[in-house]
Design a protein around this motif. Structure first.
Motif, PDB file in Angstrom:
ATOM      1  N   VAL A  56      38.967  61.932  38.707  1.00 33.31           N
ATOM      2  CA  VAL A  56      39.555  63.058  38.022  1.00 33.31           C
ATOM      3  C   VAL A  56      38.486  63.280  36.850  1.00 33.31           C
ATOM      4  O   VAL A  56      38.019  62.617  36.044  1.00 33.31           O
ATOM      5  CB  VAL A  56      40.767  62.752  37.283  1.00 33.31           C
ATOM      6  N   GLY A 115      49.913  63.083  38.059  1.00 35.57           N
ATOM      7  CA  GLY A 115      49.263  64.154  39.042  1.00 35.57           C
ATOM      8  C   GLY A 115      48.295  65.191  38.432  1.00 35.57           C
ATOM      9  O   GLY A 115      47.811  66.007  38.699  1.00 35.57           O
ATOM     10  N   TYR A 143      45.889  70.791  34.682  1.00 36.20           N
ATOM     11  CA  TYR A 143      44.924  70.628  33.663  1.00 36.20           C
ATOM     12  C   TYR A 143      45.512  70.240  32.626  1.00 36.20           C
ATOM     13  O   TYR A 143      46.338  70.875  31.536  1.00 36.20           O
ATOM     14  CB  TYR A 143      44.015  71.911  33.380  1.00 36.20           C
ATOM     15  N   SER A 165      39.489  73.798  42.517  1.00 35.28           N
ATOM     16  CA  SER A 165      40.994  73.446  42.601  1.00 35.28           C
ATOM     17  C   SER A 165      41.141  72.305  41.860  1.00 35.28           C
ATOM     18  O   SER A 165      42.510  71.923  41.747  1.00 35.28           O
ATOM     19  CB  SER A 165      41.005  73.011  44.293  1.00 35.28           C
ATOM     20  N   ASP A 166      40.423  71.793  41.139  1.00 36.05           N
ATOM     21  CA  ASP A 166      40.505  70.508  40.047  1.00 36.05           C
ATOM     22  C   ASP A 166      41.257  71.282  39.042  1.00 36.05           C
ATOM     23  O   ASP A 166      42.015  70.606  38.142  1.00 36.05           O
ATOM     24  CB  ASP A 166      39.173  70.039  39.536  1.00 36.05           C
ATOM     25  N   HIS A 220      53.754  69.177  38.269  1.00 43.18           N
ATOM     26  CA  HIS A 220      53.082  69.172  39.544  1.00 43.18           C
ATOM     27  C   HIS A 220      53.805  69.696  40.555  1.00 43.18           C
ATOM     28  O   HIS A 220      53.282  70.484  41.495  1.00 43.18           O
ATOM     29  CB  HIS A 220      52.641  67.555  39.771  1.00 43.18           C
ATOM     30  N   THR A 244      45.117  66.774  37.501  1.00 42.42           N
ATOM     31  CA  THR A 244      43.957  67.081  38.156  1.00 42.42           C
ATOM     32  C   THR A 244      42.479  67.146  37.730  1.00 42.42           C
ATOM     33  O   THR A 244      41.463  67.118  38.009  1.00 42.42           O
ATOM     34  CB  THR A 244      43.759  68.167  39.395  1.00 42.42           C
ATOM     35  N   SER A 303      45.668  73.801  44.691  1.00 44.80           N
ATOM     36  CA  SER A 303      45.187  72.446  45.314  1.00 44.80           C
ATOM     37  C   SER A 303      45.466  72.228  46.755  1.00 44.80           C
ATOM     38  O   SER A 303      46.513  72.568  47.260  1.00 44.80           O
ATOM     39  CB  SER A 303      45.976  71.384  44.257  1.00 44.80           C
TER      40      SER A 303
END
Ligand SMILES: Nc1ncnc2c1ncn2[C@@H]1O[C@H](COP(=O)(O)OP(=O)(O)O)[C@@H](O)[C@H]1O
Ligand SMILES: Cc1ncc(COP(=O)(O)O)c(N)n1
Ligand SMILES: [Mg+2]
Length: 568
Positions: A417, A385, A359, A354-355, A557, A387, A567
């Motif tokens: 992060v 935001g 991107y 979910s990271d 985001h 990730t 996420s």
């Protein structure tokens, strides 16, 4: 060993050789220097030699070619030593040193000690016949190259060892004549001295006494200066070992750690800066094991000693501040790994797909155009935001790139992060980044995996199901699929479109992040292809080719959250 296993004798270059069957040679431990599985081969042993040096293998067919096939065997050190419950010295140090130096290490345990950073609280010898049994088990089967000895607590055990080594000769013998621990506790009493002098030392390729041990072997000779160490080395050499290394870790008033190596012809004074640390428990054991390791790899003695000393020095320097135990003498970290795990805020998190949600991929040209540093760009993206971060700095000088990467890593770790490096596996290793992202023409993911180890994150750019399958096979953690839309970031990049993305997602066993021309206006459409393993979007221009990175990231985001995926 039954004489029936001899095939015959052979005369070559005026020397007599015994021809043994491979099975016999293997059982006798004579096969150190070549591949036994390369059958049919005949093992030729130089008659009368005690050691296996000079062994040659000869193909049965085509008779006259002699070949040394040593490259195919795993270097192997057998340590014959005592166990240290605190695992700083003894068998445990030997195993770690050999692992760090990349050789296999087997272990024959001579004694158990109850030991910690304060000292030695107790010791119990292993019965002599059980030491013999362990020696036989290993030496009869495992093709040992070098035997390294540590704590040999009784005359009986020393004699057992010497007898077994005559029966199962090895390529080299490294003797660390352990008598007194760094803490001052006696590990082998004076009763063993004469057996050491008469039986073990003459068989040794090198002995590595510290000052106290050299003094004990020389009937209490005073050793206080480097000149004393030279004299001691010469006298000890007269006892029969091929090389003597007198270690000066305990030399008073010396700002350097000085060791003297003497081979009967030359003295070598090996100096390194003395590392200021309490963590020197096990230096002697580790040095001797590292010497054994280098000799097992085939290096000559002087190189082996130099490399081993440099290794101990490096490990001590790395470990100078680690805290294990309350006593005056702590263990050190042979594998150079403990420090990063002890600093909580710098710990890498395990990879969570979910990271991949938002991107952010940097681009130095864009950041330059907008007059901001990579570090400021990364900070702003995280505040907005992002990730996960990838540094994609195609034009940066390596030195500058490394500096920026380290600065970005500090920020990323503070915010939890992950930070990946595009393409440059060397930079990722040098700054201990969380992983790399590689393209189809970069270093293959399986090679990057070997270099980075099992826990680092590896992503691979894929355009086809076949590439996605290969990424999985290679041990990647996620794939980046695109260009989904046309983009200026990459020249001549084929656009796969939403259909191509969907095809790859459905074929991929790995989580996917979509990339290429994605921004606020189309991110929703991308996520709406709704395949469960599409975890997010990767963005370059839409964040960094803008005036305010933070604002753009925040907008994206929100769009992604609105698309109701990923996420948590
Ligand atoms: N503080 C130190 N800094 C750098 N090298 C050291 C330090 N202490 C010991 N060494 C090195 O570690 C090796 C082991 O030496 P020493 O500690 O004297 O042996 P032992 O552990 O058997 O007493 C030697 O090469 C020595 O020079
Ligand atoms: C079982 C065992 N073997 C050897 C040593 C020597 O330790 P050092 O390498 O610090 O001299 C030790 N303390 N314990
Ligand atoms: Mg010591």
């Amino acid at each position: 060993m039954a004489s029936a296993t001899f095939l015959s004798t052979l005369s070559l270059a005026n020397k007599n050789y015994l021809l043994l069957t491979p099975t016999h040679a293997c059982a006798k431990g004579y096969t150190n220097n070549f591949r036994v599985s390369n059958l049919p081969s005949i093992v030729v042993r130089k008659e009368g030699s005690v050691r296996s040096q000079g062994f040659v293998a000869m193909q049965e067919k085509g008779g006259s070619t002699l070949s040394d096939d040593s490259r195919t065997k795993t270097p192997h050190v057998l340590t014959v030593a005592g166990s240290d419950s605190g695992a700083g010295a003894g068998i445990q140090a030997d195993l770690k040193a050999c692992a760090a130096r990349g050789v296999y290490c087997s272990t024959v345990i001579t004694a158990l000690t109850a030991q910690n950073t304060v000292g030695v609280q107790g010791a119990s010898n292993v019965p002599e016949d059980f030491v013999a049994q362990q020696l036989k088990s290993v030496l009869s089967d495992m093709q040992v190259d070098v035997v390294k000895t540590g704590m040999l607590p009784s005359v009986g055990i020393v004699k057992t060892l010497c007898r077994t080594l005559r029966e199962y000769p090895v390529h080299a013998l490294v003797v660390d004549p352990v008598m007194v621990s760094t803490s001052g506790d006696v590990l082998a009493g004076p009763s063993i001295l004469s057996t050491f002098r008469e039986e073990l030392l003459p068989m040794a390729d090198i002995i590595t006494p510290n000052l106290k041990e050299a003094s004990a072997l020389l009937n209490g000779m005073q050793l206080e200066t480097v000149d004393d160490m030279r004299s001691a080395a010469r006298l000890l050499h007269n006892m029969g070992p091929k090389n003597v290394l007198v270690k000066g870790g305990d030399l008073p008033d010396s700002s350097d750690a000085v060791d003297i190596l003497y081979n009967g012809h030359n003295f070598y004074e090996l100096r390194s800066p003395r590392i200021r640390t309490r963590n020197t428990h096990g230096t002697g054991c580790s040095l001797a094991s590292s010497i054994a390791a280098e000799v097992a790899k085939g290096y000559p003695m002087l190189s082996a000693v130099k490399v081993a000393k440099r290794f101990v020095e490096t490990a001590l320097d790395y470990s100078k501040e680690i805290v294990i135990g309350n006593g005056p003498q702590g263990p050190f970290d042979h594998l150079l790994r403990l420090k990063s795990h002890s600093q909580d805020c710098h710990r890498q998190q395990p990879f969570d797909p979910s990271d991949l949600f938002l991107y952010a991929v940097t681009d130095s040209r864009m950041n330059k155009r907008w007059g901001r540093s990579i570090v400021d760009a990364v900070k702003a993206a995280i505040d907005g935001g992002a990730t996960i971060i990838q540094l994609r700095e195609k034009d940066a000088e390596t030195k500058d790139f490394l500096e920026s990467a380290k600065a970005c890593l500090r920020i990323c770790r503070l915010h939890g992060v992950p930070l990946l490096i595009n393409d440059r596996v060397d930079v990722a290793i040098a700054c201990d980044a969380d992983g790399v992202h590689v393209g189809q023409s970069d270093m293959p993911a399986c090679v990057a995996r070997t270099l980075l180890g099992p826990e680092k994150i590896i992503g691979v750019s894929c355009k086809t199901p076949e590439q996605a399958e290969q990424a999985w096979v290679d041990g990647a953690d996620y794939i980046g699929c695109g260009g989904v839309y046309p983009t200026n970031t990459k020249e001549n990049n084929i656009t796969v479109g939403l259909n191509g993305l969907k095809t790859v997602c459905m074929a991929s066993k790995l989580p996917v992040v979509a990339i290429g021309g994605i921004g606020v206006s189309n991110a929703r459409a991308v996520m709406e292809i709704r395949t469960p393993n599409l975890k997010g979007v990767a963005v370059v221009s839409a964040l960094f080719d803008r005036e305010c990175v933070q604002t753009e990231t925040r907008k994206l985001h929100e769009v992604l959250l609105g698309s109701n995926i990923g996420s948590t």
